[in-house]
Design a protein around this motif. Structure first.
Motif, PDB file in Angstrom:
ATOM      1  N   TYR A  15      -2.484   0.593  -4.483  1.00 54.64           N
ATOM      2  CA  TYR A  15      -2.055  -0.744  -4.079  1.00 54.64           C
ATOM      3  C   TYR A  15      -1.407  -1.459  -5.258  1.00 54.64           C
ATOM      4  N   ALA A  75      -4.354   6.507  -1.373  1.00 54.78           N
ATOM      5  CA  ALA A  75      -3.513   5.304  -1.405  1.00 54.78           C
ATOM      6  C   ALA A  75      -3.680   4.576  -2.727  1.00 54.78           C
ATOM      7  N   LYS A 123       0.861  -1.184   0.000  1.00 56.34           N
ATOM      8  CA  LYS A 123       0.000   0.000   0.000  1.00 56.34           C
ATOM      9  C   LYS A 123       0.893   1.229   0.000  1.00 56.34           C
ATOM     10  N   TYR A 124       0.776   2.045  -1.041  1.00 53.24           N
ATOM     11  CA  TYR A 124       1.517   3.303  -1.109  1.00 53.24           C
ATOM     12  C   TYR A 124       0.595   4.448  -0.680  1.00 53.24           C
ATOM     13  N   ASP A 125       1.035   5.195   0.313  1.00 50.82           N
ATOM     14  CA  ASP A 125       0.293   6.387   0.720  1.00 50.82           C
ATOM     15  C   ASP A 125       0.661   7.528  -0.226  1.00 50.82           C
TER      16      ASP A 125
END
Length: 219
Positions: free
Chosen positions: A90, A88, A70-72
């Motif tokens: 994914y 976010a 998961k990239y914020d």
């Protein structure tokens, strides 16, 4: 002795099947022009990546929980997608299953992705995840309208000569045979746009053409 031979055979068989499964799941993406990625995506955004973490997908395989990254993000601009702001994105946990690695130091990216049934934004190696500063001026300006003008057109990649098209709505993409790269002049500086007679043709943006076959200018 018989038991040991049988045991070894079973172990080798299991390893073989595991290897076949691993190869079968390896990531494979057909080359695509940036315009194609934008046209086929559910979401196209410019965003800053500020963090990353492993999370469970909620799925189980062979008794193990499947994880993803998961990239914020901080969304800067939406070019295509629903009327909402994403915080976010994914992706799969490894590149072997098309997972994407993004820098988490605040680098800004152009991201094209797909929405799942839960509304989560996913990105893979088969989509666009390029640093914003690496985009050409034409690619940046084409995100507003130009790419969309050619979404009904068909971009045909040419991997070897002779290359052919099947109809007037086809644009022949020759970066690979001319420059041995899929990020050549046509990818960086051209869009395939539908014309008033319903045919399609390449049009260039800010950069001048460097190839003789690209001779059509913006109207």
């Amino acid at each position: 002795m018989t038991w040991r031979v049988s045991s070894c055979f079973v172990t080798l068989a299991v390893l073989f099947l595991w290897r076949v499964e691993e190869v079968a799941e390896a990531c494979s993406c057909a080359p695509a022009h940036p315009q194609q990625m934008v046209c086929s995506a559910d979401v196209v955004i410019r965003a800053k990546v500020v963090g990353a973490q492993e999370v469970d997908t909620g799925n189980i395989l062979y008794g193990h929980s499947i994880k993803e990254i998961k990239y914020d993000i901080k969304q800067i601009k939406m070019f295509k997608g629903p009327n909402q702001e994403f915080d976010a994105i994914y992706t799969a946990i490894t590149s072997s299953v098309c997972g994407v690695t993004l820098e988490t130091d605040g680098t800004e990216y152009l991201i094209t992705g797909e929405l799942n049934a839960e509304g989560k934004l996913h990105i893979s190696l088969c989509e666009f995840g390029m640093p914003w500063e690496d985009l050409s001026d034409t690619q940046k300006t084409s995100l507003i309208q130009r790419y969309e003008m050619g979404c009904e057109c068909k971009i045909i990649p040419c991997s070897s000569i002779p290359c052919t098209i099947s109809g007037p709505m086809d644009c022949l993409w020759t970066d690979w045979v001319v420059e041995r790269t899929v990020t050549g002049e046509q990818a960086k500086h051209y869009a395939c746009i539908k014309r008033s007679d319903d045919s399609c043709a390449w049009y260039r943006g800010a950069a001048p053409p460097k190839k003789d076959f690209l001779d059509t200018e913006d109207p």
